[in-house]
Design an enzyme around this catalytic site. Sequence first.
Site, PDB file in Angstrom:
ATOM      1  N   HIS A 190      -1.394   8.537   3.822  1.00 36.73           N
ATOM      2  CA  HIS A 190      -1.457   8.827   2.390  1.00 36.73           C
ATOM      3  C   HIS A 190      -0.079   8.680   1.741  1.00 36.73           C
ATOM      4  CE1 HIS A 190      -5.095  10.964   3.777  1.00 36.73           C
ATOM      5  NE2 HIS A 190      -5.555  10.751   2.550  1.00 36.73           N
TER       6      HIS A 190
ATOM      7  N   ASP B  65     -10.251   2.266   5.305  1.00 36.82           N
ATOM      8  CA  ASP B  65      -9.859   3.494   4.642  1.00 36.82           C
ATOM      9  C   ASP B  65      -9.539   3.131   3.184  1.00 36.82           C
ATOM     10  OD1 ASP B  65      -9.207   6.151   4.239  1.00 36.82           O
ATOM     11  OD2 ASP B  65      -7.851   6.277   5.951  1.00 36.82           O
TER      12      ASP B  65
END
Length: 356
Positions: free
Chosen positions: A222, A294
């Site tokens: 992230h 993702d």
Amino acid sequence: MKRFVGLILAAGMLAGCAAPVDDTPAPTPTSTTTTTTTSTTTTSTSKPEVDVREQVARMLMPGVVNYADAKAKLQAGVGGIFITSWADPNLLYQIEGLRKEIGRPFDVAIDFEGGRVQRFSEILGAHPSPRELAATMSVEQVEAKAYEIGKSLRAHGITVDFAPVIDVDGGGLEVVGDRSFSQDPRLAGDYGAAFARGLQSAGVQAVFKHYPGHGHASGDTHLGEAITPPLSQLFQHDLIPFEEAFAQAPDAAVMVGHMVVPGLGDGTTPASLNNHAYGLLRNHHNFHGTAYTDDLTGMAAISNTMSIEQAVPAALAAGADQALWSSASNVDAVIESCVQAVEAGQIPRSHLPQVG
């Protein structure tokens, strides 16, 4: 950036083999004394031209925030929608109406693992984390719990759950932690497979994540680039849960993460954009299900270096079946970038889904 462009071009080269040309001479007529002309009516049996735009659109799963947003993206042709954590909760009560209005099948996905990653728990229910489930329940009980979760998701129109996490904890990463069932790779696989079976018994597609293993990476994808131990070490530890889970729940899907894996291809390209990662998945693990990426916009491991119009075709060229992203975007521009990649030979036409 050069390494990603190179990846796309390499994929195009692999797909560019042309059929051999038949250069056998036409037969010579044995007589020229009589010529007969026959009038015939020819009925074309050729199939209508495939709409490449429609095909690539079906491989996309953008995030949505409300009914109007979901409707617009589905009308653009996408194969599914991802309900983001910041979406209007009312959308969970509007999926059936959306299906009637769109008039074709599509997937609705969400992140619902239990614990700290369970979206809209005030509507869908609250459940313990994977770590707590494994510590307090048998494998059979976890399967039953996942069935309970799946029934709630399905009742609200959700068909895909991006769960369970089968990363192995132990690397000290907060992003993994209690989202992992265990620090024991085989237990992580056993419990993950049970959770997947429970979801699927309720009619919800389970998705194992984050292949090939985030648990011992150097950081959180992230926030930026994250590098795993070398591939040879992953085989000894972080890949074990995937091997276990694929064997025990073969109908589940998988999410490919953004980790860089030394020894996998060039050792610098994130797995989600790395054709070697998808090759390992298909050939070594004999996985034949759906491979999702993702999130391609909400995670700095990708968004720091690529726009969504670059990342999506790169992922599809590498071998992803479904490209996932969460942030606001121009879905038509993303579709067009994929069409251009197909026409350039970067995304093989053989990888496009049948539509109709």
